[in-house]
Design an enzyme around this catalytic site. Structure first.
Site, mmCIF file in Angstrom:
data_model
loop_
_atom_site.group_PDB
_atom_site.id
_atom_site.type_symbol
_atom_site.label_atom_id
_atom_site.label_comp_id
_atom_site.label_asym_id
_atom_site.label_seq_id
_atom_site.Cartn_x
_atom_site.Cartn_y
_atom_site.Cartn_z
ATOM 1 N N LYS A 94 0.846 -1.202 0.000
ATOM 2 C CA LYS A 94 0.000 0.000 0.000
ATOM 3 C C LYS A 94 0.879 1.250 0.000
ATOM 4 O O LYS A 94 0.614 2.211 -0.739
ATOM 5 C CB LYS A 94 -0.937 -0.012 1.214
ATOM 6 N N GLN A 138 -4.913 -1.570 9.509
ATOM 7 C CA GLN A 138 -4.764 -2.918 8.952
ATOM 8 C C GLN A 138 -5.314 -3.965 9.923
ATOM 9 O O GLN A 138 -4.986 -3.968 11.108
ATOM 10 C CB GLN A 138 -3.280 -3.188 8.660
ATOM 11 N N ASP A 189 -11.514 2.406 3.734
ATOM 12 C CA ASP A 189 -11.790 0.963 3.696
ATOM 13 C C ASP A 189 -13.300 0.691 3.644
ATOM 14 O O ASP A 189 -13.721 -0.417 3.325
ATOM 15 C CB ASP A 189 -11.241 0.297 4.969
#
Ligand code: GUN
Length: 302
Positions: A49, A93, A116
């Site tokens: 990422k 994460q 997200d």
């Protein structure tokens, strides 16, 4: 025999478009990525990422916190990033170490920076048909199907897996495309029978080669979300057979990454299929970048 849904090539195209737009318009979206602990798979994802951010000229802020980080410490970092004007997207994460409450921590992220799409506000907006951040993997799958002009309206779509990250949002998105949607899970009776009715079959279970050829209807479109690490020779023999290339890989490299779908069995029956690797995986990151750019544009125009 199936056509390949080439997620790798498609995500390259998306990333190039994002880069071009940012250069042309002088945009500098910012993404913060928080990793708690040192789970090796998560570390790889986070590095990827950050690498993509740099390639696109995004502002990239990475935070690696020790595994024993307290909730208050993580909460205060999230709060700081919520108020950081350079940052348009905050990614926490998952999975988090077990002493941290993921739901509680995700709810601390400002819904306006929740690239997200995991915050209940965004999940609720998606559910009720409002503009929202859409979780990256299901969004990538819908865009991939559209790129290949795969008709969804009126089709039987079966999603195997009911996670908040993939299965549930995937089902809603397919419903929005006017598919007839069924969600299957570990308690579903006659799973194989249900799956074999699917015109579009999405596998997101996290079990290597679970979807065998007899789950797949002749001519179905098969999307494999799984990324499973198989590192035991015994399991490799059972799943892939003695003398297979994949077993050879386990012996050489110590492991092989495979999807939830038995590719060799599904390929001859499917009309289209995503490979692993190079199918859904690269799209998840491309959509994260797209969500971050969209967040930046929205926040700039406020
Ligand atoms: N862990 C596995 N997939 C994801 C994802 O898409 N986002 C985050 N934040 N964590 C993950």
């Amino acid at each position: 025999m199936a056509g390949i849904l080439d997620g790798k090539a498609f995500s390259k195209k998306i990333l190039e478009n994002i880069k071009e737009k940012c250069e042309k318009e002088g945009l500098k979206p910012g993404l913060a990525v928080i990793l708690v602990g040192d789970d090796p798979a998560s570390s790889v994802y986070v590095r990827m990422k950050e690498k993509r951010c740099k390639e696109l000229g995004f502002v990239s802020k990475g935070y690696k916190l020790p595994a024993d980080t307290k909730e208050e410490e993580l909460a205060s970092l999230i709060e700081k990033l919520n108020n950081d004007d350079e940052i348009d997207g905050i990614l926490l994460q998952l999975p988090l170490p077990s002493h941290l409450n993921s739901k509680k921590m995700l709810e601390l992220i400002s819904p306006e920076k929740d690239v997200d799409g995991f915050h209940p506000v965004n999940a609720g907006k998606l559910f009720t048909g409002q503009d929202a951040f859409i979780p990256c993997t299901p969004r990538g799958i819908i865009e991939l199907l559209k790129e290949y002009k795969i008709e969804m309206e009126g089709k039987n779509a079966v999603v195997i897996g009911r996670s908040n990250i993939v299965g549930k949002p995937m089902a809603i998105l397919l419903l929005n495309e006017n598919a007839t949607v069924t969600i299957c899970h570990s308690r579903t009776k006659d799973l194989k029978e249900v799956a074999s009715q699917a015109d579009i079959l999405i596998a997101s279970i996290g079990r290597p080669y679970f979807v065998s050829g007899d789950f797949v209807k002749e001519g179905a479109v098969v999307v494999d979300v799984g990324v499973n690490r198989v590192d035991s020779i015994e399991q490799g023999e059972k799943l892939f057979g003695k003398g297979s290339e994949k077993l050879k890989k386990i012996k050489e490299k110590g492991y092989v990454l495979v999807g939830d779908v038995n590719y060799e069995e599904a390929f001859p029956k499917a009309s289209f299929i995503t490979p692993v690797p190079g199918g859904v995986g690269p799209l998840t990151i491309a959509m994260l970048m797209k969500n971050t750019l969209e967040s930046h544009l929205r926040r700039k125009n406020r």
